[in-house]
Design a protein around this motif. Sequence first.
Motif, PDB file in Angstrom:
ATOM      1  N   ARG A 139      57.723  68.938  12.308  1.00  0.00           N
ATOM      2  CA  ARG A 139      57.077  69.930  12.125  1.00  0.00           C
ATOM      3  C   ARG A 139      55.291  70.449  11.696  1.00  0.00           C
TER       4      ARG A 139
ATOM      5  N   GLY B 110      57.087  72.520  19.227  1.00  0.00           N
ATOM      6  CA  GLY B 110      55.656  72.700  18.536  1.00  0.00           C
ATOM      7  C   GLY B 110      54.804  71.809  19.061  1.00  0.00           C
TER       8      GLY B 110
ATOM      9  N   THR C 134      52.371  71.697  13.364  1.00  0.00           N
ATOM     10  CA  THR C 134      51.654  73.044  12.929  1.00  0.00           C
ATOM     11  C   THR C 134      50.662  73.071  13.187  1.00  0.00           C
TER      12      THR C 134
END
Length: 114
Positions: free
Chosen positions: A18, A88, A22
Amino acid sequence: MSARHLFAAGVHDFGLGRLGATTGALLGLAGLVLAGLALARPAGRLGSVNPSLVARAAMVAGLIGMALGGLVAATADGGLGTGNGLGGSYVAMLVGLIATALGRLVLTRSRRTG
């Protein structure tokens, strides 16, 4: 049944996948903003900054964002919703692609007018 049992990863769990996705998405977004600013303003309106320099910065940010997104997607262990950052990474690749394309458009326009 609690919400914790519905998903493989918790909403507040933040792993390396993540984090990479991101970061890639934020870099792509920065490139998108740079390209959008350079595209929206005429050549002399960016102050003393050269539009081709802004376009190159947007392209580099977009390419790095796409690369990070691709790396996370290639190394993700599970599918969407597992907490590996796969969703993501798709966003990072898409935003990075758009930033790179807009940066290229600005670069082409600045070479035509210059």
